[in-house]
Design an enzyme around this catalytic site. Structure first.
Site, PDB file in Angstrom:
ATOM      1  CE  LYS A 125     -32.181   1.951 -54.537  1.00 56.79           C
ATOM      2  NZ  LYS A 125     -32.410   0.844 -55.492  1.00 56.79           N
ATOM      3  CB  SER A 138     -32.393  -1.163 -59.308  1.00 59.09           C
ATOM      4  OG  SER A 138     -33.616  -0.837 -59.913  1.00 59.09           O
ATOM      5  CB  SER A 176     -34.142   2.492 -58.573  1.00 58.41           C
ATOM      6  OG  SER A 176     -33.817   1.315 -57.838  1.00 58.41           O
TER       7      SER A 176
END
Length: 442
Positions: free
Chosen positions: A50, A149, A125
């Protein structure tokens, strides 16, 4: 797609072939926009990262214009652990800007599409990580979970996503959003791979003051272990028919595996939402004050220092990030600190105590991850609607508990994920229950 367990047994030559194949597939599926860059770093089994986790020499931007051009000068602790165990960072995955969002639409790189239905959101996210694993363009990935997330995008994309106990995995090298809530975790194709990746990244770290200084034994999932699993009828009644059907299916599967199902009740989740968003936004407003154009990242042209601060932050941050900074600053202001922030912390303690009482009766809690399956882009009309959709995930972060989301059912071709929530620092039981449920549904 080869699993993480299988990939770890491959020789170096084959691993390079796997990387080349992943890169080719990712380029062929570029419209999904799961990756913002197909960077490579070192030899080993490729794991997608990420875009808020530091990898030495990579541009790490948190999907924000304000960090464009920032090159990470060091590896996060989780990256060091990957390298030490035969894995290597491969590709930066898209995300909501500074992890603030539930759809991966707030990224400065554009939105990520759900591989299961490209008209729908992948969740967020960590939507890029979930989409990459679901699309077969990542063997496994790392995400971060502040209020769901990892688990929500895993549920929307039909993969496994695990949020460890707060303090179990080092946050050193993770760009902070909510410092008392953030946690890095694995996103994988199955529960066994999630356990493997969790074992690699977990453990105490002297460089992270929030890291738990307690023994961290490797988990070895035992699907035959019989558990007491709490179900929450008052939570599920507000979810969609698809979620309720999957919930009933999971309960039956767990019963068939010999687990004891116990009905429990939890406090109205509206208190979770209020406490979470006040806490997260307050922490975000302080954490993001460092992005001012002085030290790194984007700097606006200006005539003086004050104008530079103003223009840099106005131009560099997206609308959702600015909204949360403003709300966080408001609840921390002198006239409202007691009325909002202090009250939210009191509510947080009550929420944590409630979970502790429930775990005196059960080993795990079975819960929805989201009120419905992945929704279409544009379906959520207001920020408040989006915030309310986090209702099932944020309590876990407030209480600092471990939880794992795994696919349980399908509804009109869309994955339906549920989560198992465990006691703090009892990831072993979480993986035991998850593997048992996964096996029962095969």
């Amino acid at each position: 797609m080869i699993t993480l367990k299988e990939a770890l047994s491959k020789p170096k030559g084959e691993l390079q072939e796997i990387k080349d194949e992943l890169k080719k597939r990712a380029q062929e599926q570029s419209e999904i926009n799961a990756y913002v860059a197909l960077d490579e770093s070192g030899e080993g089994v490729p794991v997608a990262i990420k875009d808020n986790i530091q990898v030495d020499g990579w541009e790490v931007t948190c999907a924000s214009k304000i960090l464009k051009g920032y090159i990470a000068p060091y590896d996060a602790t989780v990256i060091q652990k990957l390298r030490a165990n035969g894995l290597a960072p491969f590709g930066r995955t898209n995300m909501d800007e500074f992890a603030m969002g539930s759809t991966t639409e707030t990224s400065c790189y554009g939105k990520t599409l759900n591989p299961k239905d490209t008209s729908r959101v992948p969740g967020g996210s960590s939507g890029g990580s979930a989409a990459a694993v679901a699309a077969g363009i990542a063997i496994a990935a790392l995400g971060s979970d502040t209020g769901g997330s990892i688990r929500q995008p895993a549920a929307f994309c039909g993969v496994v996503g695990m949020k460890p106990t707060y303090g179990r995995v080092s946050r050193y090298g993770l760009a902070a959003y909510g410092s008392s809530l953030d946690q890095i975790g694995p996103m994988t194709q199955n529960v066994e791979d999630a356990a493997i990746l969790y074992n690699i990244i977990a453990g105490s770290d002297a460089k992270d003051s929030t890291s738990a200084r307690i023994e961290c034994k490797p988990v070895v999932p035992d699907p035959k272990r019989k558990l007491k699993i709490g179900v929450v009828p008052n939570y599920v009644k507000d979810a969609s028919g698809a979620i309720q059907k999957a919930y009933d299916k999971a309960i039956e599967a767990l019963k068939q595996e010999g687990h004891e199902i116990i009905e429990i009740s939890l406090m109205d989740a509206k208190y979770d939402i209020a406490s979470y968003y006040i806490t997260a936004m307050a922490e975000a407003s302080t954490n993001l004050s460092r992005y001012d154009g002085v030290r790194y990242g984007y700097r606006a042209e200006a005539k003086n220092l004050k104008e530079m601060y103003l223009k840099t932050r106005s131009e560099g941050f997206g609308e959702e990030v600015k909204r949360r900074i403003l709300l966080g600053t408001f609840v921390l202001s002198s006239g409202y600190y007691d009325a909002y922030y202090i009250k939210a912390q009191k509510a947080r303690h009550i929420i944590k105590d409630e979970y502790n009482k429930v775990f005196e009766k059960v080993d795990l809690i079975l819960s929805p991850v989201a009120p419905d399956v992945a929704f279409e882009f544009g379906a959520m009309k207001t920020p408040l609607e989006m915030y309310l959709s986090d209702v099932y995930t944020i309590g876990v972060n407030l209480a600092g508990l471990p939880a794992i989301s795994l696919p349980v059912d399908e509804h009109e071709g869309l994955p339906v994920g549920l989560q198992l929530i465990g006691k703090a620092f009892d990831e072993q039981t979480v993986f035991d229950g998850a593997m048992s449920l996964e096996n029962a549904l095969k």
